[in-house]
Enzyme design. Structure first.
Site, mmCIF file in Angstrom:
data_model
loop_
_atom_site.group_PDB
_atom_site.id
_atom_site.type_symbol
_atom_site.label_atom_id
_atom_site.label_comp_id
_atom_site.label_asym_id
_atom_site.label_seq_id
_atom_site.Cartn_x
_atom_site.Cartn_y
_atom_site.Cartn_z
ATOM 1 N N ASP A 170 -12.253 2.597 5.223
ATOM 2 C CA ASP A 170 -11.108 2.585 4.312
ATOM 3 C C ASP A 170 -9.873 3.197 4.957
ATOM 4 O O ASP A 170 -8.753 3.000 4.475
ATOM 5 C CB ASP A 170 -11.431 3.386 3.043
ATOM 6 C CG ASP A 170 -12.470 2.705 2.174
ATOM 7 O OD1 ASP A 170 -12.373 1.480 1.998
ATOM 8 O OD2 ASP A 170 -13.368 3.395 1.676
ATOM 9 N N ASP A 217 -4.065 -4.752 -5.292
ATOM 10 C CA ASP A 217 -3.171 -3.642 -5.646
ATOM 11 C C ASP A 217 -1.707 -4.026 -5.832
ATOM 12 O O ASP A 217 -0.896 -3.170 -6.228
ATOM 13 C CB ASP A 217 -3.233 -2.505 -4.608
ATOM 14 C CG ASP A 217 -4.468 -1.634 -4.761
ATOM 15 O OD1 ASP A 217 -5.182 -1.790 -5.763
ATOM 16 O OD2 ASP A 217 -4.723 -0.803 -3.874
ATOM 17 N N ASP A 251 0.788 -1.228 0.000
ATOM 18 C CA ASP A 251 0.000 0.000 0.000
ATOM 19 C C ASP A 251 0.826 1.286 0.000
ATOM 20 O O ASP A 251 0.293 2.359 0.257
ATOM 21 C CB ASP A 251 -0.987 0.021 1.179
ATOM 22 C CG ASP A 251 -2.179 0.940 0.908
ATOM 23 O OD1 ASP A 251 -2.629 0.985 -0.256
ATOM 24 O OD2 ASP A 251 -2.638 1.603 1.841
#
Length: 341
Positions: A316, A165, A127
């Site tokens: 989130d 991701d 991330d």
């Protein structure tokens, strides 16, 4: 900037709580020591297997919230949260005791005659320093994590969403070049390990319809081993419409050998948010809604399933008044459910 992020579904969750939940699922016992309905008391049951073969956790966060609301006499709110609790959602495996967690979830699902939906989100350098930063300390730690998950799954049915991701951040410049070769190797190894199991399907994450162009990611997906996987996933923890996600997925599929894909429809009922800071439109956007409920009956033969990979109602990240990533946020969950019809 491309809207490439939006996973933010893991980092804030306490691993001990997940491990405890898995342990409870292993025992499957009520307070009187008999196997049966969980103590949560929300009365959550499985969806029809022919249209939705994935396991509904009857003691998940939303189910416990329903029970608490009903106990408090807040029946209207309980009915809204039940819209979330009665659907199968992804179980995000934490780094602590991954074998125990994977075993607990898959055993409980197998006993119910369903397939566990698991999410692996522990790649090193995860991330890019955002709300869900972290991941395994190094490649060896990640391999041990995957090995533990594989041992826990065994021969039981499971569908795994692999590393949201992780490939995308190799393409958009977010992950430093020095880590690229290792990441490709780790992803290929994870796919090979998990596909060595008898009843496990693996979908390698491939971003979302809003980040860029499939021409930018199809080769990296190949380098990461998508050919060995069952397919790829799109829109994980994001809000792009199912229609746009199908279009994106089909364009990408044509470039990776016709691989099928799955779509995260958990919160895409109203599509993406277009207001506020463009860099954080993905983070707890207002006015969103639950999307299509999980099913294998989709609008296109290339789409294997609509899934709720992101757990609706979990934050989130610490933006727009939200708690830490992955923590339950009742107010946001209620708004999603009410807007979802």
């Amino acid at each position: 900037m491309y809207d490439s992020r939006g996973v933010g579904a893991f980092a804030g969750r306490r691993a001990s709580a997940v491990a405890l939940g898995a342990a409870l699922l292993i025992t499957g016992c009520s307070s009187d020591g008999k196997r049966g309905e969980p103590e949560a008391g929300a009365g959550i049951t499985q969806q029809p297997k022919e249209s939705d073969p994935f396991w509904v956790n009857p003691d998940g966060t939303a189910a416990r919230q329903v029970a608490a609301l009903e106990k408090a006499g807040r029946e209207a709110e309980a009915r809204q949260i039940r819209k979330i609790a009665e659907q199968p959602v992804g179980e995000w495996i934490s780094p602590e005791n991954p074998e125990e967690q994977a075993r607990g979830f898959t055993e409980a699902a197998d006993e119910a005659g369903r397939t566990a939906l698991l999410v692996l989100y522990n790649i090193p350098h995860r991330d890019c320093g955002q709300y869900s930063q972290g991941g395994a300390a190094d490649g060896d730690a990640y391999r041990a994590f995957v090995d533990g998950v594989a041992k826990g799954i065994g021969d039981r049915p499971a569908t795994v969403i692999l590393e949201p991701d992780a490939v995308l951040h190799l393409v958009d410049g977010c992950t430093p070049e020095e880590f690229h070769e290792e990441r490709y190797d780790l992803l290929k190894g994870a796919i090979t390990k998990l596909k060595g199991l008898r009843n496990t399907k693996v979908y390698l994450d491939a971003g979302n319809a809003g980040w860029g162009d499939p021409d930018q990611i199809f080769e990296p997906l190949k380098w990461a081993g998508v050919d060995r996987a069952d397919g790829f996933s799109v829109n994980v923890s994001n809000f792009y419409s199912t229609e746009d996600s199908i279009a994106y997925g089909k364009r990408l599929s044509a470039k990776v050998g016709g691989k099928p894909f799955v779509i995260d429809t958990s919160r895409n009922g109203n599509g993406p948010y277009t207001g506020g800071d463009a860099d954080e439109r993905w983070c707890n956007p207002p006015g969103r809604a639950l999307g299509e409920t999980p099913t294998v009956r989709t609008a296109d033969p290339l789409v294997d399933a609509y899934l709720w990979v992101k757990r609706p109602g979990e934050s989130d990240g610490e933006c727009k008044g939200g708690p830490k990533a992955g923590q339950w946020w009742e107010d946001y969950a209620l708004k999603l459910a009410r807007a979802g019809g």
